[in-house]
Design a protein around this motif. Structure first.
Motif, PDB file in Angstrom:
ATOM      1  N   GLN A  64       0.847  -1.295  -0.102  1.00 43.54           N
ATOM      2  CA  GLN A  64       0.091   0.061   0.068  1.00 43.54           C
ATOM      3  C   GLN A  64       0.764   1.300   0.105  1.00 43.54           C
ATOM      4  N   ARG A  65       0.891   2.004  -0.957  1.00 45.05           N
ATOM      5  CA  ARG A  65       1.585   3.494  -1.023  1.00 45.05           C
ATOM      6  C   ARG A  65       0.611   4.550  -1.098  1.00 45.05           C
ATOM      7  N   GLY A  66       0.394   5.265  -0.334  1.00 41.63           N
ATOM      8  CA  GLY A  66      -0.881   6.110  -0.449  1.00 41.63           C
ATOM      9  C   GLY A  66      -1.860   5.346  -0.632  1.00 41.63           C
ATOM     10  N   HIS A  67      -2.890   5.964  -1.569  1.00 44.58           N
ATOM     11  CA  HIS A  67      -4.028   5.289  -2.069  1.00 44.58           C
ATOM     12  C   HIS A  67      -3.864   4.060  -3.108  1.00 44.58           C
ATOM     13  N   GLU A  68      -2.603   3.941  -3.460  1.00 46.31           N
ATOM     14  CA  GLU A  68      -2.220   2.824  -4.492  1.00 46.31           C
ATOM     15  C   GLU A  68      -1.898   1.348  -3.585  1.00 46.31           C
TER      16      GLU A  68
END
Length: 88
Positions: A64-68
């Motif tokens: 999970q990277r921010g909203h990605e």
């Protein structure tokens, strides 16, 4: 960089093998391997001062990277920029 053997730590139930520490590199980088069992993932968190790069050696991981949400298979590298919440 030191010729000392790698330093081994346990953190949040994961095995961490440090090949280069921040102290050894003059604060430029750290390089380590992390062995994480499913269910022992760290909580979402943010680094204020450093970027983090992950390279998946085996298996697959959903990051999970921010909203990605990003699926990474063995051989994949991912950048987690400072200031962005991330986890896996």
């Amino acid at each position: 960089i030191s010729a000392e053997p790698a330093r081994v730590d346990w953190h949040l139930g994961s095995l961490m093998i440090w090949h280069v520490t921040s102290a050894e590199s003059g604060g430029l980088l750290s390089l380590g391997e992390v062995v994480v069992r499913p269910g022992n993932e760290p909580p979402m968190h943010v680094h204020a001062r450093e970027d983090e790069t992950w390279f998946v050696l085996e298996g697959s991981v959903i990051f999970q990277r921010g909203h990605e949400r990003l699926r990474a298979e063995a051989g994949t590298a991912l950048l987690m920029p400072r200031g962005i919440p991330h986890g896996f």
